[in-house]
Structure formats: structure tokens, C-alpha cells
Scaffold this active site. Sequence first.
Site, PDB file in Angstrom:
ATOM      1  N   GLU A 118      18.039   2.176   3.346  1.00  0.00           N
ATOM      2  CA  GLU A 118      16.719   2.766   3.138  1.00  0.00           C
ATOM      3  C   GLU A 118      15.670   2.035   3.968  1.00  0.00           C
ATOM      4  O   GLU A 118      15.828   0.855   4.273  1.00  0.00           O
ATOM      5  CB  GLU A 118      16.339   2.769   1.643  1.00  0.00           C
ATOM      6  CG  GLU A 118      16.518   1.458   0.949  1.00  0.00           C
ATOM      7  CD  GLU A 118      16.661   1.602  -0.574  1.00  0.00           C
ATOM      8  OE1 GLU A 118      15.894   0.934  -1.279  1.00  0.00           O
ATOM      9  OE2 GLU A 118      17.522   2.367  -1.055  1.00  0.00           O
ATOM     10  N   LYS A 120      12.489  -0.091   4.867  1.00  0.00           N
ATOM     11  CA  LYS A 120      11.763  -1.117   4.115  1.00  0.00           C
ATOM     12  C   LYS A 120      10.273  -0.844   4.280  1.00  0.00           C
ATOM     13  O   LYS A 120       9.680  -1.121   5.321  1.00  0.00           O
ATOM     14  CB  LYS A 120      12.118  -2.519   4.615  1.00  0.00           C
ATOM     15  CG  LYS A 120      11.464  -3.613   3.801  1.00  0.00           C
ATOM     16  CD  LYS A 120      12.067  -4.973   4.129  1.00  0.00           C
ATOM     17  CE  LYS A 120      11.510  -6.051   3.227  1.00  0.00           C
ATOM     18  NZ  LYS A 120      10.064  -6.256   3.424  1.00  0.00           N
ATOM     19  N   ASP A 122       6.334  -1.114   4.065  1.00  0.00           N
ATOM     20  CA  ASP A 122       5.455  -2.276   4.155  1.00  0.00           C
ATOM     21  C   ASP A 122       4.296  -2.080   3.182  1.00  0.00           C
ATOM     22  O   ASP A 122       3.210  -1.676   3.573  1.00  0.00           O
ATOM     23  CB  ASP A 122       4.968  -2.420   5.593  1.00  0.00           C
ATOM     24  CG  ASP A 122       4.575  -3.839   5.912  1.00  0.00           C
ATOM     25  OD1 ASP A 122       4.734  -4.712   5.030  1.00  0.00           O
ATOM     26  OD2 ASP A 122       4.097  -4.084   7.036  1.00  0.00           O
ATOM     27  N   TYR A 230      12.646   2.122  -5.558  1.00  0.00           N
ATOM     28  CA  TYR A 230      13.876   1.686  -4.910  1.00  0.00           C
ATOM     29  C   TYR A 230      14.858   0.970  -5.833  1.00  0.00           C
ATOM     30  O   TYR A 230      15.932   0.581  -5.381  1.00  0.00           O
ATOM     31  CB  TYR A 230      13.604   0.855  -3.665  1.00  0.00           C
ATOM     32  CG  TYR A 230      12.758  -0.384  -3.871  1.00  0.00           C
ATOM     33  CD1 TYR A 230      13.212  -1.464  -4.615  1.00  0.00           C
ATOM     34  CD2 TYR A 230      11.507  -0.475  -3.279  1.00  0.00           C
ATOM     35  CE1 TYR A 230      12.443  -2.594  -4.796  1.00  0.00           C
ATOM     36  CE2 TYR A 230      10.728  -1.612  -3.446  1.00  0.00           C
ATOM     37  CZ  TYR A 230      11.202  -2.660  -4.203  1.00  0.00           C
ATOM     38  OH  TYR A 230      10.435  -3.766  -4.376  1.00  0.00           O
ATOM     39  N   LYS A 319      15.153  -6.863   9.748  1.00  0.00           N
ATOM     40  CA  LYS A 319      13.757  -6.703  10.153  1.00  0.00           C
ATOM     41  C   LYS A 319      13.645  -6.116  11.557  1.00  0.00           C
ATOM     42  O   LYS A 319      14.442  -6.448  12.436  1.00  0.00           O
ATOM     43  CB  LYS A 319      13.036  -8.068  10.112  1.00  0.00           C
ATOM     44  CG  LYS A 319      13.047  -8.749   8.755  1.00  0.00           C
ATOM     45  CD  LYS A 319      12.301  -7.946   7.690  1.00  0.00           C
ATOM     46  CE  LYS A 319      10.820  -8.191   7.732  1.00  0.00           C
ATOM     47  NZ  LYS A 319      10.389  -9.426   7.082  1.00  0.00           N
ATOM     48  N   CYS A 413     -22.362  -6.130  37.141  1.00  0.00           N
ATOM     49  CA  CYS A 413     -20.956  -5.732  37.249  1.00  0.00           C
ATOM     50  C   CYS A 413     -20.132  -6.877  37.827  1.00  0.00           C
ATOM     51  O   CYS A 413     -20.474  -7.418  38.883  1.00  0.00           O
ATOM     52  CB  CYS A 413     -20.840  -4.496  38.136  1.00  0.00           C
ATOM     53  SG  CYS A 413     -19.126  -4.065  38.492  1.00  0.00           S
ATOM     54  N   CYS A 416     -18.892  -5.490  41.528  1.00  0.00           N
ATOM     55  CA  CYS A 416     -19.779  -5.180  42.650  1.00  0.00           C
ATOM     56  C   CYS A 416     -21.173  -5.777  42.484  1.00  0.00           C
ATOM     57  O   CYS A 416     -21.995  -5.678  43.396  1.00  0.00           O
ATOM     58  CB  CYS A 416     -19.876  -3.669  42.849  1.00  0.00           C
ATOM     59  SG  CYS A 416     -20.801  -2.833  41.542  1.00  0.00           S
ATOM     60  N   CYS A 431     -21.191  -0.128  34.526  1.00  0.00           N
ATOM     61  CA  CYS A 431     -21.665  -0.517  35.851  1.00  0.00           C
ATOM     62  C   CYS A 431     -22.301   0.710  36.462  1.00  0.00           C
ATOM     63  O   CYS A 431     -21.712   1.797  36.468  1.00  0.00           O
ATOM     64  CB  CYS A 431     -20.490  -0.984  36.701  1.00  0.00           C
ATOM     65  SG  CYS A 431     -20.835  -0.907  38.475  1.00  0.00           S
ATOM     66  N   CYS A 437     -19.054   0.655  43.763  1.00  0.00           N
ATOM     67  CA  CYS A 437     -18.247  -0.347  43.058  1.00  0.00           C
ATOM     68  C   CYS A 437     -16.775  -0.166  43.408  1.00  0.00           C
ATOM     69  O   CYS A 437     -16.195   0.899  43.187  1.00  0.00           O
ATOM     70  CB  CYS A 437     -18.455  -0.204  41.553  1.00  0.00           C
ATOM     71  SG  CYS A 437     -17.486  -1.381  40.605  1.00  0.00           S
TER      72      CYS A 437
HETATM   73  O1  D41 Z   1      11.052  -0.713   0.750  1.00  0.00           O
HETATM   74  C1  D41 Z   1      11.022  -1.867   0.324  1.00  0.00           C
HETATM   75  N1  D41 Z   1      10.020  -2.649   0.643  1.00  0.00           N
HETATM   76  C2  D41 Z   1      12.127  -2.391  -0.540  1.00  0.00           C
HETATM   77  C3  D41 Z   1      11.973  -3.618  -1.175  1.00  0.00           C
HETATM   78  C4  D41 Z   1      13.322  -1.668  -0.743  1.00  0.00           C
HETATM   79  N2  D41 Z   1      13.510  -0.456  -0.163  1.00  0.00           N
HETATM   80  N3  D41 Z   1      14.291  -2.167  -1.536  1.00  0.00           N
HETATM   81  C5  D41 Z   1      14.146  -3.378  -2.148  1.00  0.00           C
HETATM   82  N4  D41 Z   1      15.151  -3.828  -2.943  1.00  0.00           N
HETATM   83  C6  D41 Z   1      15.035  -4.990  -3.551  1.00  0.00           C
HETATM   84  C7  D41 Z   1      16.170  -5.461  -4.403  1.00  0.00           C
HETATM   85  C8  D41 Z   1      17.468  -5.332  -3.662  1.00  0.00           C
HETATM   86  C9  D41 Z   1      15.977  -6.888  -4.823  1.00  0.00           C
HETATM   87  C10 D41 Z   1      16.221  -4.586  -5.607  1.00  0.00           C
HETATM   88  C11 D41 Z   1      12.967  -4.151  -1.983  1.00  0.00           C
HETATM   89  C12 D41 Z   1      12.909  -5.380  -2.685  1.00  0.00           C
HETATM   90  N5  D41 Z   1      13.955  -5.781  -3.433  1.00  0.00           N
HETATM   91  C13 D41 Z   1      11.771  -6.294  -2.633  1.00  0.00           C
HETATM   92  N6  D41 Z   1      10.520  -5.988  -2.361  1.00  0.00           N
HETATM   93  C14 D41 Z   1       9.785  -7.108  -2.432  1.00  0.00           C
HETATM   94  C15 D41 Z   1      10.571  -8.134  -2.740  1.00  0.00           C
HETATM   95  C16 D41 Z   1      11.827  -7.629  -2.883  1.00  0.00           C
END
Ligand code: D41
Length: 679
Positions: A118, A120, A122, A230, A319, A413, A416, A431, A437
Site C-alpha cells: 500500500e 505510505k 504522508d 490501514y 522510502k 540590471c 546590461c 529590466c 539587454c
Molecule cells: O500510509 C501510511 N502512512 C501507513 C502507516 C500505512 N499504510 N501502514 C502502516 N502500518 C503500520 C503498521 C504495520 C505498524 C500497522 C503505517 C504505520 N504502521 C505507521 N504510521 C505511523 C507510524 C507507523
Amino acid sequence: MANAQAAADEAARLREQLDSWNYQYHVLDQPSVPDAEYDRCMQQLRALEAQYPALCTPDSPTQRVGATPLSQFAQVQHEMPMLSLDNAFSAEDLRDFNRRLLDRLGWAPDEALEYACEPKLDGIAVSLLYRDGQLQRGATRGDGTTGEDITHNVRTVASVPLRLRGSGFPALLEVRGEIYLPRAGFEQLNEEARERGEKTFVNPRNAAAGSLRQLDARITARRPLQMCCYSVGLYQGGEMPARHSDILQRLHTWGLRINAESRVVKGIAACEDYYEALAQRRATLPYDIDGIVYKVNDLQLQQRLGFVSRAPRWAIARKFPAQEEMTRLLAVEFQVGRTGAITPVARLEPVFVGGVTVSNATLHNADEVERLDVRIGDTVIVRRAGDVIPQVVAVVPEQRPDNAQPVRFPDSCPVCGSVVERAADEAVLRCMGGLVCQAQQKAAIRHFVSRRAMDVDGLGDKLVDQLVDQGLVRTVADLYTLPREAWLGLERMGAKSVDNVLAALEQSKATTLQRFIYALGIREVGESTAGNLARHFGSWEALAAASEEALLAVPDVGPVVADHLRQFLDSADSLSVVQALRNAGVHWPDLEVRPAEALPLAGETWVVTGKLESLGRSEAKTLLESLGARVAGSVSAKTAMVVAGPGAGSKLGKATELNIPVIDEAALLTLLRRHGAMP
Ligand code: D41
């Protein structure tokens, strides 16, 4: 009593209706009624609850915003700790992770574990506690053990159900997920902040965090936050499925939002494919993500793997390269653009961000420098997202050295030496040297030869610099009269390269009126405005003779553009360049001018909604107008057609309801090409 009973029934009906619409809109992304209808129902429910206060329960959709602000946040102990995630920064790290798991489970090294993948998000990790299906508490993750009670704010998030849908949920259910601000909401918020002269947010994550940290939920309610679930924490008095992906599906049926990009894959190679595919699409997602989370899908295996200190062994976050990094501002230099605009450019200590090493970033203009309060020597946050130019988004004030120097804008400028001016209503310094120029000469030539203008192949920036620096070329017309020997005298220009450039110049002479107008680089006259001018006037002579009023009659030409056009067309210098180009043989066919009524979409009102990937909404609007359509902001019975891209909301719902034809971007492009509005 009969009355009260009728009122109670009616309130229950309205509540169910509103919950259902809310669910369709915010959880399924499928708007089903016009906003006005939703609002009308909400008004009815409010009125009933005002008349019969006993009907007003905490799970009523009218009760998303509490009345009085809190004075402080209460602490919350997470009964089951909210774990953190280990990170993987490379494909190698991810393979190591997989090997460790296979090893620990006693599986063969080539066996394929099932992973749930999935994005992650922010945002801010939160916990929602439901008791008997009623939202009881919302809390931040905090340090994983102790968080803050943000129930009052969480209740304002439209995709957080105040009560669960359907049945079969455990009596006590803790759902975990991320609250985040979609990018469009972030842009809108900052736009509003700018209009009010307030400080803007650095990124969507900070904006989401700031929104949840409000003691007054009425402020949070105005922020278009979203919740995506999640995992499940604590639950009692009920069963949950044995696979992570099935748990997510179950949450979805109970009315909670889950991520539509989630997939189950077998084996680590498929995990990498998922990463690559999503990394490609990262910039086009409607929200920020900073990586991919992989989880062992089978809960029994999860249990066997367990966790180390604060993180589960069975999950990892791969990441993406960070899009923001800190570095030091070494100096600010000033670049002069095609129209004389002077842009401050940050020279940075090189830093790896968004997948490349960045040593320059734009600071846009004087207002931006002032807003950021950036000084030379400061530590700054640099952002590079997708393929956009890197920018300085914030200063780290705690790290400002004592000798930090304010940014001084030049009085003349830097190229020029001409005077610089700042128009009263503009943020940019300019300018005033015009074609005197050399920076403006170079930029004008670069634009003139560019692919979408005169399309002269082989005339790169280095070559343009040489031509101008050596005084060989001053205006774009000089390109066509410069003798072969002069070209041969330039650095790295052998006979073959010179012949290629000369052939490309020769070829460019046969052009179109639209390209020619665009190539001149008149301020605010982009490709599509150039097209509108060409189609409207048909010939250069007609354009050159057009009065201000005649110019204003062209689609997409307002007072500002008309003024820039008139200034260009009234300037003896500009006209002599145009004449010199025509003398050199630049030519185009004149166009047949069609009266507005004869345009293919004359008299039709169109609506454009959602995200258009290749055109963008404003260009789509201009092109539709060039075909005679009027482009409106809302759908009504008079709408002829709706163009809907991804993320289209209530306008699409309304079009469906009113039986108005809807097309996607691909169909729009076909139509525009068929009518000659696009090549
Ligand atoms: O989308 C996320 N930021 C995300 C965070 C995600 N999709 N899954 C997550 N799953 C977990 C566990 C596996 C520990 C249930 C998480 C996070 N943790 C998480 N977010 C912040 C600290 C941990």
C-alpha cells in the site's frame, strides 16, 4: 406524542440519507446528489433537532462540529501500542527484509510470501475508537504509547464515519490510519491564506498536522482533511478476518475509507514491480506519499514473526527518494528573463533531493523572498517534486547564523545595467533595457527557436550565448542573415554542424501564423492565445491593425494581454524585427476568418471538471473557447457537455443526474484535433 414520534422517524430517515450520501461521496468517491440537495436535507434535520432537542444524538451528521473550543488536549494511553515502521531505502534493503522473514519462518529462500502493498501516505497517524459502532474517541499516535485526544477534530473529517455502517463489527473496535490533506486541498488552503496575507503552509503534511492541532474544531472543519485506514488495533466482542487485505475490505464495508491503490502480491519481485509502478505515478496521485508499505498478509504469520522493540518484523516501509531536504543558501543571484523579469535564484550547497543533486533553486520574486524571510547563510528547505524546478519552500529559523545577510535586489540590471522597475501591482522587478539587454536578447532567441515556436533544430543555448556574446546576433531576424563564415567562426561549429543549422533555419521559414505570433515572445501571449489571435484575425496585417477593442473580442484576451499586444504592435523596434523576418523569407498561409457564429461549438456551454492530465483545465478552457464554446463553472440544464477527468466531484454527479453527456480527456483531445484547435 404522535408528532414527536413522526419527528423521530423523519430525523432517522434524514440521518440515514445524509450518512449514505456522505459515504458515497467521501469514502467511495462517487458523488450521488448535488450539493444543494445535501444541504437542503441537512437544513431539515437541523430544524427538526432544534424543535426536538432530544433527537440530537452525538452521531447525528449535524454534530460534526462541537460548539466550544477546548482549552487543552487530554492525553490518551494506547492500550495496544501503535507500532512504528522500519525503513528500507533500496531494493537491496527490501530483499534483505524478505530473506530475514523466510529464514525466521523456516521457509526455503525461493518461496514466495504473500504481501499486502500500500502507498505510505504522508499524513498524521491516528487511532479511532468505535464502541457499538459509535465513534467514541479519536487520538494521535504520539509516541506510540501516549497520544493526544483529538476527538473533536476527527469528528469534522468527512470520511470518518460517526457511526459504522452495516453490521458484524466488534463491540469495541480500534481502527488505525492516516489523516492527510489531499494536494488540491492544500493548494486551496494556501491560496486562501495568500489572499488574506497570512502565512502559507510548507507542505500538505504540515498543514494536516496544524489542522489536527487546533483546539477549536471549527477551524479544523474548514480544512478538507481525509482519513484512510490501514490497520486494526484493539478489538473485543467480535471476529476479524485472518488476512490483512480482508481486514481492509471489511473496514471498507463498515464505511471506512481505505486506499484504492492497495494490492496483494506474491513474492518480493512483485513487491519491487509495485514500487516501480507507483513511483512512476507518484506525481499524478492526488495526495503526497513518501514510500510503499509492505505487510505480510497472513495474520498468523504476522503473529509468528512478532516485533522487535517498537516495530513489527512483518512490515517495512520502502522510502522514495525524499522530495524535501535541508541545505545552506550560499548566495542569491539574479537572472534576467525574456521579458526582462528579474528572478532571484538561490545558489545552494549541493544536496540530493527528489532523485537528483540540486545546487540552484528558484526564489520566484521579491514578494516570495520577503514572505520566506530568507537570508544568505540560512539553512533552507529545498523541494523538488516530479520534474518541476526545485524551489526553496522554507527557512529553518533556529539555524540562522549571526552573520546571515538579507537579500538585496539590484537597482540596475545585472546584465546590461539598464534601470529596473517594479510595477505597482506586480511582484516582479524588470529590466527596462528591452532588446539592449543581452540577457533578454538571448532569452528571446531561445524562445524563438524552441520546438513549439519556430522549431529550429540544433540551435542550443550554448550557441545562442556565443552568437549574442560575440555581437553577431542581436534580434531573432539576424539569425537568418548571418553569413556562413560567421557561423563557421564559432566554437565547436564544424562545416557539418553549420550546414545543419542553416538547413534548419531555412526549413523554419515556412511556418504558421500561430507559431509566428507565439515565437515573437509577446508578454502573456502563450501558444493558445497565439492560436486564438491567428484564427480571429487570419493575417498579420489584420492583427497589427487591430484596435484595443478588436483585441478584446478575441477569446481569452483580457485588458492585460491586449495592452501587451498593443505595446508590441506600437513599437517601431518590434515591427522592424517582424519586417526583417518577412524580408528574410519567413512566411505562412493566411487563414480564413470565420465569424463567431460559424465556429463549431458556437452557442454551446461546456463545463470542465476534475484533473486533465495532458491539457490542464485552463488550457482546455482556452481551446474550447477558440471553437466558440462558452466555458462555465457549474452544471445546469443548459450545459451542452461536461469534460470530466479523475477526481471529478459533484459537477459530474449533477451532469449524470441531468442526463448531460460526459466525455473524458481523450475524447476531448480527439474533438479539439478534429476541429483544428490543436495540431
Ligand atoms: O500510509 C501510511 N502512512 C501507513 C502507516 C500505512 N499504510 N501502514 C502502516 N502500518 C503500520 C503498521 C504495520 C505498524 C500497522 C503505517 C504505520 N504502521 C505507521 N504510521 C505511523 C507510524 C507507523
